[in-house]
Enzyme design. Structure first.
Site, PDB file in Angstrom:
ATOM      1  N   TYR A 157       0.836  -1.212   0.000  1.00 21.73           N
ATOM      2  CA  TYR A 157       0.000   0.000   0.000  1.00 21.73           C
ATOM      3  C   TYR A 157       0.872   1.264   0.000  1.00 21.73           C
ATOM      4  O   TYR A 157       0.638   2.179  -0.794  1.00 21.73           O
ATOM      5  CB  TYR A 157      -0.896  -0.031   1.237  1.00 21.73           C
ATOM      6  CG  TYR A 157      -1.860   1.122   1.369  1.00 21.73           C
ATOM      7  CD1 TYR A 157      -3.025   1.187   0.609  1.00 21.73           C
ATOM      8  CD2 TYR A 157      -1.617   2.147   2.285  1.00 21.73           C
ATOM      9  CE1 TYR A 157      -3.922   2.244   0.760  1.00 21.73           C
ATOM     10  CE2 TYR A 157      -2.512   3.203   2.446  1.00 21.73           C
ATOM     11  CZ  TYR A 157      -3.658   3.240   1.676  1.00 21.73           C
ATOM     12  OH  TYR A 157      -4.546   4.288   1.826  1.00 21.73           O
ATOM     13  N   LYS A 161       1.149   4.249  -2.813  1.00 22.21           N
ATOM     14  CA  LYS A 161       0.859   5.654  -2.493  1.00 22.21           C
ATOM     15  C   LYS A 161       2.080   6.534  -2.744  1.00 22.21           C
ATOM     16  O   LYS A 161       1.949   7.697  -3.131  1.00 22.21           O
ATOM     17  CB  LYS A 161       0.373   5.777  -1.048  1.00 22.21           C
ATOM     18  CG  LYS A 161      -0.962   5.062  -0.793  1.00 22.21           C
ATOM     19  CD  LYS A 161      -2.075   5.631  -1.661  1.00 22.21           C
ATOM     20  CE  LYS A 161      -3.425   5.027  -1.390  1.00 22.21           C
ATOM     21  NZ  LYS A 161      -4.480   5.571  -2.252  1.00 22.21           N
ATOM     22  N   ILE A 190      -8.629   8.820   8.271  1.00 23.44           N
ATOM     23  CA  ILE A 190      -9.943   9.364   7.959  1.00 23.44           C
ATOM     24  C   ILE A 190     -11.001   8.323   8.316  1.00 23.44           C
ATOM     25  O   ILE A 190     -10.817   7.126   8.038  1.00 23.44           O
ATOM     26  CB  ILE A 190     -10.043   9.722   6.448  1.00 23.44           C
ATOM     27  CG1 ILE A 190      -8.839  10.581   6.005  1.00 23.44           C
ATOM     28  CG2 ILE A 190     -11.362  10.414   6.143  1.00 23.44           C
ATOM     29  CD1 ILE A 190      -8.702  11.930   6.676  1.00 23.44           C
TER      30      ILE A 190
HETATM   31  P1  NAD Z   1     -13.113   2.867   1.074  1.00 22.98           P
HETATM   32  O1  NAD Z   1     -12.623   1.478   1.147  1.00 22.98           O
HETATM   33  O2  NAD Z   1     -14.296   3.276   1.877  1.00 22.98           O
HETATM   34  O3  NAD Z   1     -13.366   3.312  -0.428  1.00 22.98           O
HETATM   35  C1  NAD Z   1     -12.545   2.914  -1.486  1.00 22.98           C
HETATM   36  C2  NAD Z   1     -13.377   2.915  -2.733  1.00 22.98           C
HETATM   37  O4  NAD Z   1     -12.587   2.433  -3.826  1.00 22.98           O
HETATM   38  C3  NAD Z   1     -14.602   1.992  -2.610  1.00 22.98           C
HETATM   39  O5  NAD Z   1     -15.730   2.640  -3.101  1.00 22.98           O
HETATM   40  C4  NAD Z   1     -14.218   0.816  -3.493  1.00 22.98           C
HETATM   41  O6  NAD Z   1     -15.313   0.162  -4.089  1.00 22.98           O
HETATM   42  C5  NAD Z   1     -13.357   1.487  -4.543  1.00 22.98           C
HETATM   43  N1  NAD Z   1     -12.514   0.515  -5.229  1.00 22.98           N
HETATM   44  C6  NAD Z   1     -11.718  -0.431  -4.659  1.00 22.98           C
HETATM   45  N2  NAD Z   1     -11.153  -1.179  -5.605  1.00 22.98           N
HETATM   46  C7  NAD Z   1     -11.596  -0.713  -6.803  1.00 22.98           C
HETATM   47  C8  NAD Z   1     -11.366  -1.077  -8.145  1.00 22.98           C
HETATM   48  N3  NAD Z   1     -10.560  -2.091  -8.470  1.00 22.98           N
HETATM   49  N4  NAD Z   1     -11.998  -0.389  -9.116  1.00 22.98           N
HETATM   50  C9  NAD Z   1     -12.821   0.636  -8.823  1.00 22.98           C
HETATM   51  N5  NAD Z   1     -13.074   1.047  -7.561  1.00 22.98           N
HETATM   52  C10 NAD Z   1     -12.463   0.371  -6.565  1.00 22.98           C
HETATM   53  O7  NAD Z   1     -11.856   3.759   1.472  1.00 22.98           O
HETATM   54  P2  NAD Z   1     -11.683   5.324   1.721  1.00 22.98           P
HETATM   55  O8  NAD Z   1     -11.179   5.462   3.084  1.00 22.98           O
HETATM   56  O9  NAD Z   1     -12.851   6.086   1.254  1.00 22.98           O
HETATM   57  O10 NAD Z   1     -10.433   5.590   0.740  1.00 22.98           O
HETATM   58  C11 NAD Z   1     -10.464   6.372  -0.432  1.00 22.98           C
HETATM   59  C12 NAD Z   1      -9.034   6.654  -0.846  1.00 22.98           C
HETATM   60  O11 NAD Z   1      -8.364   7.376   0.195  1.00 22.98           O
HETATM   61  C13 NAD Z   1      -8.209   5.383  -1.075  1.00 22.98           C
HETATM   62  O12 NAD Z   1      -7.351   5.577  -2.177  1.00 22.98           O
HETATM   63  C14 NAD Z   1      -7.414   5.263   0.197  1.00 22.98           C
HETATM   64  O13 NAD Z   1      -6.230   4.561   0.005  1.00 22.98           O
HETATM   65  C15 NAD Z   1      -7.167   6.721   0.527  1.00 22.98           C
HETATM   66  N6  NAD Z   1      -6.841   6.971   1.916  1.00 22.98           N
HETATM   67  C16 NAD Z   1      -7.717   6.670   2.919  1.00 22.98           C
HETATM   68  C17 NAD Z   1      -7.359   6.920   4.236  1.00 22.98           C
HETATM   69  C18 NAD Z   1      -8.284   6.633   5.384  1.00 22.98           C
HETATM   70  O14 NAD Z   1      -7.865   6.815   6.538  1.00 22.98           O
HETATM   71  N7  NAD Z   1      -9.510   6.237   5.180  1.00 22.98           N
HETATM   72  C19 NAD Z   1      -6.102   7.462   4.533  1.00 22.98           C
HETATM   73  C20 NAD Z   1      -5.240   7.740   3.497  1.00 22.98           C
HETATM   74  C21 NAD Z   1      -5.619   7.495   2.193  1.00 22.98           C
END
Ligand code: NAD
Length: 249
Positions: A157, A161, A190
């Site tokens: 991961y 990133k 988040i």
């Molecule tokens: P989440 O798991 O709730 O949402 C991720 C979304 O990506 C989901 O809707 C999922 O269906 C979609 N997805 C996954 N694989 C896919 C694919 N192959 N094709 C199309 N869509 C796909 O997570 P989130 O927390 O909303 O994360 C959103 C972004 O933010 C991600 O890139 C995550 O890495 C990043 N992020 C999140 C956090 C956190 O603390 N939540 C921190 C840093 C970065």
């Protein structure tokens, strides 16, 4: 807010951060293409929330795996169909397959890179032509604080990133003269399904370690996306904006 005539693509917008970004963009008058992996009901809920915010804009959905080229083509075609433009791309779709390096399979490494990094590459490439033609574009990729600092148990991961950060800077250099900016947002912790798996005890420990003493909300990230999407942000490119309550300092 009336329709600005601008169109944005948001991947992974069926829930979490992607949903909040889509809803915020609609509220501000952007037409939005909602990319989602497979949950039709969740995608429909995002559309409903968008429409509740603003009935003047068009909202369409495209189902598909972002790691496949065909999905990127469909997403861009759907945006162009609205009004011939793609103004904003938000590379948000992402997954984790966490485990320690010694236990990580090559398949789990590949899958995370394919979704988180290759997916963003395919879409960034496909929006470039329309963005160059219209002499305006905003490519925003959702990276992570662990892409900058690393994290035990997240070799795949954090590599994906960190890859987004390098890719963002290269795209920024290639396209700055065309009035296309490329920036990354590095969220901290988040509150979404991705972090929902953590126990309350772990969350408390995390909160205590964050200077702001709280986890972020999807809206905190959406606000940064709105800022970078704006015409007024045209001189900001190749940057990594930490939205992390001070966690990444
Ligand atoms: P989440 O798991 O709730 O949402 C991720 C979304 O990506 C989901 O809707 C999922 O269906 C979609 N997805 C996954 N694989 C896919 C694919 N192959 N094709 C199309 N869509 C796909 O997570 P989130 O927390 O909303 O994360 C959103 C972004 O933010 C991600 O890139 C995550 O890495 C990043 N992020 C999140 C956090 C956190 O603390 N939540 C921190 C840093 C970065």
């Amino acid at each position: 807010m009336e329709n600005t005539g601008k169109t944005a693509i948001v991947t992974g917008a069926g829930r979490g951060i992607g949903r909040a970004i889509a809803v915020s963009l609609c509220r501000e008058g952007y037409n939005v293409v909602i990319g989602y992996a497979g949950n039709d009901e969740a995608a429909k809920e995002t559309v409903d929330l968008c429409k509740q915010q603003n009935n003047e804009v068009q909202v369409v959905t495209v189902k598909g795996d972002v790691s496949e080229e065909e999905t990127a083509t469909k997403l861009v075609d759907a945006a162009l169909e609205i009004n011939g433009r793609v103004d904003v791309l938000v590379n948000n779709a992402g997954i984790t397959k966490d485990t320690l390096l010694a236990r990580m399979t090559a398949d789990d490494f590949d899958r995370v890179i394919d979704v988180n990094l290759k997916g963003a590459f395919l879409l960034s490439q496909k929006v470039t032509k329309p963005m160059m033609k219209q002499r305006f574009g905003r490519i925003i990729s959702i990276s992570s604080v662990v892409g900058v600092h690393g994290n035990a148990g997240q070799v795949n991961y954090s590599a994906s990133k960190a890859g987004l950060i390098g890719m963002t800077k290269s795209i920024a250099k290639e396209l700055a003269a065309r009035n296309i900016t490329a920036n990354a947002i590095a969220p901290g912790m988040i509150e979404t399904d991705m972090t929902g798996v953590l126990s309350d005890k772990v969350k408390e420990e995390i909160n205590a370690s964050i200077p702001a003493k709280r986890m972020g909300t999807p809206e905190d990230i959406a606000n940064a996306v709105l800022f970078l999407s704006d015409e007024k942000s045209s001189y900001i490119t190749g940057q990594i904006i930490g939205v992390d309550g001070g966690m990444g300092m």
